[in-house]
Design an enzyme around this catalytic site. Structure first.
Site, PDB file in Angstrom:
ATOM      1  N   SER A 136       0.826  -1.202   0.000  1.00 47.72           N
ATOM      2  CA  SER A 136       0.000   0.000   0.000  1.00 47.72           C
ATOM      3  C   SER A 136       0.871   1.269   0.000  1.00 47.72           C
ATOM      4  O   SER A 136       1.709   1.442  -0.871  1.00 47.72           O
ATOM      5  CB  SER A 136      -0.957  -0.045   1.199  1.00 47.72           C
ATOM      6  OG  SER A 136      -1.930   0.956   1.115  1.00 47.72           O
ATOM      7  N   ASP A 270      -9.740  -3.145  -5.901  1.00 47.77           N
ATOM      8  CA  ASP A 270      -9.063  -2.345  -4.883  1.00 47.77           C
ATOM      9  C   ASP A 270      -9.596  -0.915  -4.899  1.00 47.77           C
ATOM     10  O   ASP A 270      -9.338  -0.156  -5.838  1.00 47.77           O
ATOM     11  CB  ASP A 270      -7.552  -2.358  -5.153  1.00 47.77           C
ATOM     12  CG  ASP A 270      -6.741  -1.789  -4.004  1.00 47.77           C
ATOM     13  OD1 ASP A 270      -7.320  -1.082  -3.154  1.00 47.77           O
ATOM     14  OD2 ASP A 270      -5.524  -2.039  -3.957  1.00 47.77           O
ATOM     15  N   HIS A 299      -7.140  -5.688  -0.556  1.00 50.11           N
ATOM     16  CA  HIS A 299      -6.036  -4.741  -0.360  1.00 50.11           C
ATOM     17  C   HIS A 299      -5.302  -5.050   0.945  1.00 50.11           C
ATOM     18  O   HIS A 299      -4.074  -5.097   0.973  1.00 50.11           O
ATOM     19  CB  HIS A 299      -6.588  -3.308  -0.337  1.00 50.11           C
ATOM     20  CG  HIS A 299      -5.551  -2.243  -0.216  1.00 50.11           C
ATOM     21  ND1 HIS A 299      -4.956  -1.634  -1.305  1.00 50.11           N
ATOM     22  CD2 HIS A 299      -4.980  -1.670   0.875  1.00 50.11           C
ATOM     23  CE1 HIS A 299      -4.082  -0.733  -0.893  1.00 50.11           C
ATOM     24  NE2 HIS A 299      -4.076  -0.734   0.431  1.00 50.11           N
TER      25      HIS A 299
END
Length: 324
Positions: A136, A270, A299
């Site tokens: 991320s 996502d 995610h």
């Protein structure tokens, strides 16, 4: 590359000050100190995990254990929390009690980049090659690290569900930006009140919040209890607010300069990084190793798919490791 799952996985835990901020480090493998240049037993390679946000190391406990076993226990696998995202143990403050201010705004996005570079400088020998596995916002931090410290011996950077551009324009970003940038202080009071609950009740609340998952990693539940700390939440939300404002344009220059070292892995559903971001980067870098998830992983893969992700990564890196 497999290893017997019956063998106990060596796991070392540390709480340290890095850039003056409390930092949680989990180390998989027998290597606890990689800073001694004179040691003859230093490994050739370190796998270092750069977390997402919340950047608590505990979320990646199962992931680094699975990765370490998948690598036949040949290389250390470390995860370093973001500065101030851990709840320090008793007797340790969130910020080091010193007159020396090591880094301006260490809890901000820029400070987190410098925090990781400082950690490597002080704790890892320059002779050791690196595989950086980022998740991320950790992918943005990793690209910044490679940009600012070209001397790092990065063998590969694996960027998982990379939030490296236009976060505020993503579906989740549009929803969260007003809350994070204008209303985040409102969240502090309920967190403060909940912090007085017994640990068992906090764990039950976490289980209730994650009830929709078929399977949930137990270490994720125990780690999430740390989110009932006002100091942790304040640092997490502050960093998130900066992400919305600062992560705008994709750094195509750094990507181009390091393209052969990068593996991108995008999700199909996502909401932080929609699929058309994948389509666009794939078009801009047709020769890059840019993959789209075919397994429907979320995610926040660490909640329920750590072992599956670790297996995929070891498969991706087999050729690199055989050339060492």
């Amino acid at each position: 590359m497999k290893s017997s799952s019956e063998e106990p996985v060596p796991l070392h835990e540390e709480f340290i000050y890095c850039c003056g901020a409390a930092t949680h480090v989990l180390k998989c493998g027998p290597w606890k100190d990689l800073s001694k240049d004179e040691s003859k037993n230093l490994p050739r390679l370190l796998f270092m995990i750069i977390p997402g946000n919340p950047g608590l190391a505990g979320y990646y406990r199962t992931f680094i254990q699975a990765l370490y076993c998948g690598l036949n226990q040949q290389y250390p696998v470390w995860v370093v929390s973001h500065a101030g995202h851990c709840k320090p143990p008793s007797g340790m403050e969130m910020v080091e009690d010193t007159d020396i201010k090591e880094l301006e705004d260490v809890f901000g996005l820029n400070g987190q980049v410098e925090h990781k570079l400082n950690f490597l400088k002080k704790n890892v020998s320059k002779d050791i090659k690196l595989v950086l596995i980022a998740h991320s916002i950790g992918c943005y931090i990793t690209l910044e690290m490679m940009k600012r410290a070209s001397e790092l011996q990065v063998l590969r950077s694996v960027l998982l569900f990379p939030t490296i551009e236009r976060i505020a324009q993503s579906p989740q970003g549009k929803l969260m930006t007003p809350l994070l940038c204008k209303l985040r202080y409102v969240l502090y009071m309920p967190v403060y009140l909940l912090s007085f609950l017994p640990e068992g009740v906090k764990a039950s609340l976490v289980r209730f919040a994650l009830r929709g998952m078929k399977t949930c990693d137990e270490s994720s539940i125990t780690t999430s209890v740390n989110l009932f700390s006002v100091d942790c939440i304040a640092n997490i939300l502050y960093m998130a607010s900066q992400e919305m404002l600062k992560v705008v344009e994709r750094d195509s220059t750094t990507i181009k300069q390091n393209l052969k070292k990068l593996i991108f892995y995008y999700g199909t559903g996502d909401s932080w990084c929609p699929q058309h971001y994948y389509d666009e980067i794939k078009m801009d870098f047709p020769d890059g190793d840019i993959r789209l998830c075919e397994k429907g992983l979320r995610h926040a893969f660490v909640l329920d798919a750590s072992k599956e992700m670790a297996t995929m990564i070891t498969d991706w890196l087999q050729d690199d490791l055989t050339k060492l």
